[in-house]
Design an enzyme around this catalytic site. Structure first.
Site, PDB file in Angstrom:
ATOM      1  N   LYS A   1       0.835  -1.213   0.000  1.00  0.00           N
ATOM      2  CA  LYS A   1       0.000   0.000   0.000  1.00  0.00           C
ATOM      3  C   LYS A   1       0.870   1.264   0.000  1.00  0.00           C
ATOM      4  O   LYS A   1       0.632   2.188  -0.757  1.00  0.00           O
ATOM      5  CB  LYS A   1      -0.945   0.013   1.221  1.00  0.00           C
TER       6      LYS A   1
ATOM      7  N   ARG B   1      -9.649   0.956   8.970  1.00  0.00           N
ATOM      8  CA  ARG B   1      -9.033  -0.305   9.349  1.00  0.00           C
ATOM      9  C   ARG B   1     -10.062  -1.274   9.921  1.00  0.00           C
ATOM     10  O   ARG B   1      -9.745  -2.413  10.222  1.00  0.00           O
ATOM     11  CB  ARG B   1      -8.010   0.031  10.415  1.00  0.00           C
TER      12      ARG B   1
ATOM     13  N   ARG C   1      11.803  -5.618   4.971  1.00  0.00           N
ATOM     14  CA  ARG C   1      11.590  -4.186   4.700  1.00  0.00           C
ATOM     15  C   ARG C   1      12.545  -3.322   5.519  1.00  0.00           C
ATOM     16  O   ARG C   1      12.804  -3.588   6.686  1.00  0.00           O
ATOM     17  CB  ARG C   1      10.150  -3.800   5.042  1.00  0.00           C
TER      18      ARG C   1
ATOM     19  N   ARG D   1      11.532  -1.326  10.866  1.00  0.00           N
ATOM     20  CA  ARG D   1      10.450  -0.891  11.748  1.00  0.00           C
ATOM     21  C   ARG D   1      10.338  -1.872  12.909  1.00  0.00           C
ATOM     22  O   ARG D   1      10.471  -3.069  12.728  1.00  0.00           O
ATOM     23  CB  ARG D   1       9.130  -0.875  10.955  1.00  0.00           C
TER      24      ARG D   1
ATOM     25  N   ARG E   1      -0.258  -8.760  13.627  1.00  0.00           N
ATOM     26  CA  ARG E   1      -0.811  -7.800  12.653  1.00  0.00           C
ATOM     27  C   ARG E   1      -1.647  -8.535  11.608  1.00  0.00           C
ATOM     28  O   ARG E   1      -2.699  -8.040  11.193  1.00  0.00           O
ATOM     29  CB  ARG E   1       0.326  -7.014  11.983  1.00  0.00           C
TER      30      ARG E   1
HETATM   31  P1  AP5 Z   1       4.876  -1.618   1.820  1.00  0.00           P
HETATM   32  O1  AP5 Z   1       4.507  -0.853   0.610  1.00  0.00           O
HETATM   33  O2  AP5 Z   1       5.669  -0.931   2.876  1.00  0.00           O
HETATM   34  O3  AP5 Z   1       3.588  -2.367   2.425  1.00  0.00           O
HETATM   35  P2  AP5 Z   1       2.298  -1.785   3.164  1.00  0.00           P
HETATM   36  O4  AP5 Z   1       1.116  -2.457   2.582  1.00  0.00           O
HETATM   37  O5  AP5 Z   1       2.321  -0.297   3.165  1.00  0.00           O
HETATM   38  O6  AP5 Z   1       2.565  -2.390   4.602  1.00  0.00           O
HETATM   39  P3  AP5 Z   1       2.544  -1.769   6.073  1.00  0.00           P
HETATM   40  O7  AP5 Z   1       3.275  -2.769   6.952  1.00  0.00           O
HETATM   41  O8  AP5 Z   1       3.079  -0.371   6.126  1.00  0.00           O
HETATM   42  O9  AP5 Z   1       1.067  -1.799   6.397  1.00  0.00           O
HETATM   43  P4  AP5 Z   1       0.449  -1.909   7.758  1.00  0.00           P
HETATM   44  O10 AP5 Z   1      -0.955  -1.813   7.374  1.00  0.00           O
HETATM   45  O11 AP5 Z   1       0.806  -3.069   8.596  1.00  0.00           O
HETATM   46  O12 AP5 Z   1       1.154  -0.732   8.579  1.00  0.00           O
HETATM   47  P5  AP5 Z   1       0.669   0.702   9.024  1.00  0.00           P
HETATM   48  O13 AP5 Z   1       1.852   1.582   8.987  1.00  0.00           O
HETATM   49  O14 AP5 Z   1      -0.560   1.109   8.285  1.00  0.00           O
HETATM   50  O15 AP5 Z   1       5.705  -2.914   1.315  1.00  0.00           O
HETATM   51  C1  AP5 Z   1       6.218  -3.870   2.238  1.00  0.00           C
HETATM   52  C2  AP5 Z   1       7.548  -4.441   1.689  1.00  0.00           C
HETATM   53  O16 AP5 Z   1       7.278  -5.165   0.482  1.00  0.00           O
HETATM   54  C3  AP5 Z   1       8.585  -3.368   1.313  1.00  0.00           C
HETATM   55  O17 AP5 Z   1       9.875  -3.803   1.665  1.00  0.00           O
HETATM   56  C4  AP5 Z   1       8.457  -3.218  -0.210  1.00  0.00           C
HETATM   57  O18 AP5 Z   1       9.696  -2.861  -0.819  1.00  0.00           O
HETATM   58  C5  AP5 Z   1       8.018  -4.628  -0.617  1.00  0.00           C
HETATM   59  N1  AP5 Z   1       7.120  -4.608  -1.788  1.00  0.00           N
HETATM   60  C6  AP5 Z   1       6.097  -3.741  -2.027  1.00  0.00           C
HETATM   61  N2  AP5 Z   1       5.486  -4.038  -3.193  1.00  0.00           N
HETATM   62  C7  AP5 Z   1       6.139  -5.146  -3.683  1.00  0.00           C
HETATM   63  C8  AP5 Z   1       5.942  -5.943  -4.866  1.00  0.00           C
HETATM   64  N3  AP5 Z   1       4.978  -5.677  -5.753  1.00  0.00           N
HETATM   65  N4  AP5 Z   1       6.768  -7.010  -5.045  1.00  0.00           N
HETATM   66  C9  AP5 Z   1       7.749  -7.295  -4.132  1.00  0.00           C
HETATM   67  N5  AP5 Z   1       7.975  -6.576  -3.003  1.00  0.00           N
HETATM   68  C10 AP5 Z   1       7.167  -5.517  -2.782  1.00  0.00           C
HETATM   69  O19 AP5 Z   1       0.223   0.448  10.532  1.00  0.00           O
HETATM   70  C11 AP5 Z   1       1.149   0.209  11.569  1.00  0.00           C
HETATM   71  C12 AP5 Z   1       0.419   0.156  12.895  1.00  0.00           C
HETATM   72  O20 AP5 Z   1      -0.195   1.430  13.164  1.00  0.00           O
HETATM   73  C13 AP5 Z   1      -0.748  -0.845  12.978  1.00  0.00           C
HETATM   74  O21 AP5 Z   1      -0.310  -2.147  13.331  1.00  0.00           O
HETATM   75  C14 AP5 Z   1      -1.627  -0.209  14.064  1.00  0.00           C
HETATM   76  O22 AP5 Z   1      -1.107  -0.444  15.335  1.00  0.00           O
HETATM   77  C15 AP5 Z   1      -1.485   1.286  13.759  1.00  0.00           C
HETATM   78  N6  AP5 Z   1      -2.525   1.786  12.830  1.00  0.00           N
HETATM   79  C16 AP5 Z   1      -2.309   2.298  11.581  1.00  0.00           C
HETATM   80  N7  AP5 Z   1      -3.467   2.702  11.024  1.00  0.00           N
HETATM   81  C17 AP5 Z   1      -4.442   2.423  11.945  1.00  0.00           C
HETATM   82  C18 AP5 Z   1      -5.851   2.602  11.932  1.00  0.00           C
HETATM   83  N8  AP5 Z   1      -6.493   3.115  10.880  1.00  0.00           N
HETATM   84  N9  AP5 Z   1      -6.534   2.202  13.035  1.00  0.00           N
HETATM   85  C19 AP5 Z   1      -5.900   1.685  14.108  1.00  0.00           C
HETATM   86  N10 AP5 Z   1      -4.566   1.472  14.169  1.00  0.00           N
HETATM   87  C20 AP5 Z   1      -3.844   1.857  13.097  1.00  0.00           C
END
Ligand code: AP5
Length: 213
Positions: free
Chosen positions: A16, A91, A126, A159, A170
């Protein structure tokens, strides 16, 4: 033309953030990532950041009230007037209802589909720049110099929640709380799914096509 508002859905590691970074340029609207907002609040040492910390480190969702207050503040900023890409929000169904109850209509919800077996390797490999947020992967998208961001020269590190035990939480939280949004938005005719297992370039083309269809 009215504001263009999109949601990127998908499990942790689906890509994402990677796709949002590209969409900012292609669409000319900002990315609003609740994960990034929460991490910034923690870094700044705000009260909200302190309250969110334990939930994030455990891989649990931060309580809705905290997240909604951050989102409201962010959506009120000038650059969000022409639209935005929501990444990691909503979420759960309650957050989606909160968005709808404020009269915020989204144009399209793109669900990036990646099966669980591929997610662990993506997340443990990552690395993220502490300065500009650029995302790398030790195998598939490494930095040119180890630990140094290609884009800004900042320090690139792992991270805290990209640890195998936290990732398991997660993913479990995603399946229980977030995946019901797929049906929620599908019922409203807003959902398009793309295969997130392809290369980032191919996924990007598919996401763009999904936004326009
Ligand atoms: P990346 O693009 O970083 O993946 P992502 O989908 O953004 O993953 P996140 O881990 O950031 O999502 P998340 O939902 O767990 O975390 P968030 O920060 O929202 O890609 C991942 C890896 O894959 C990278 O190394 C990239 O290079 C590689 N890659 C990408 N595309 C690829 C491809 N096509 N092929 C191969 N490799 C590829 O949330 C973190 C925490 O915050 C949560 O756990 C929660 O505690 C809190 N939080 C956040 N939002 C909320 C909410 N709305 N409500 C409540 N708690 C929340």
């Amino acid at each position: 033309m009215g504001a263009r508002r999109f949601i990127l859905l998908g499990p942790p590691g689906a890509g994402k953030g990677t796709q949002s970074a590209r969409l900012i340029e292609a669409l000319g609207v900002p990315q609003i990532s609740t994960g990034d907002l929460l991490r910034a609040a923690r870094k700044a040492g705000t009260e909200l950041g302190k309250q969110a910390q334990a939930y994030m480190d455990a891989g649990q969702l931060v309580p809705d009230a905290l997240v909604l207050s951050l989102v409201e503040e962010r959506l009120a900023r000038e650059d969000a007037r022409t639209g935005y890409i929501l990444d990691g929000f909503p979420r759960n169904i309650a957050q989606a209802e909160a968005l709808a109850s404020r009269g915020i209509a989204v144009e399209r919800v793109v669900n990036v589909v990646v099966d669980s077996s591929a997610l662990l390797g993506r997340l443990t490999g990552r690395r993220v720049c502490q300065q500009c947020g650029a995302t790398y992967h030790i195998q598939t998208a490494p930095t040119s110099r180890e630990g140094v961001c290609d884009a800004c020269g900042g320090v690139v590190s792992q991270r805290k929640d990209d640890d195998a035990a936290v990732i398991a939480n997660r993913l479990e939280v995603y399946h229980r709380e977030t995946s019901p949004l797929i049906e929620y938005y599908d019922r409203r005719g807003l959902l398009r799914s793309v295969d997130g297992l392809q290369t980032a370039d191919v996924v990007f083309d598919a996401v763009l096509a999904a936004l326009e269809n």
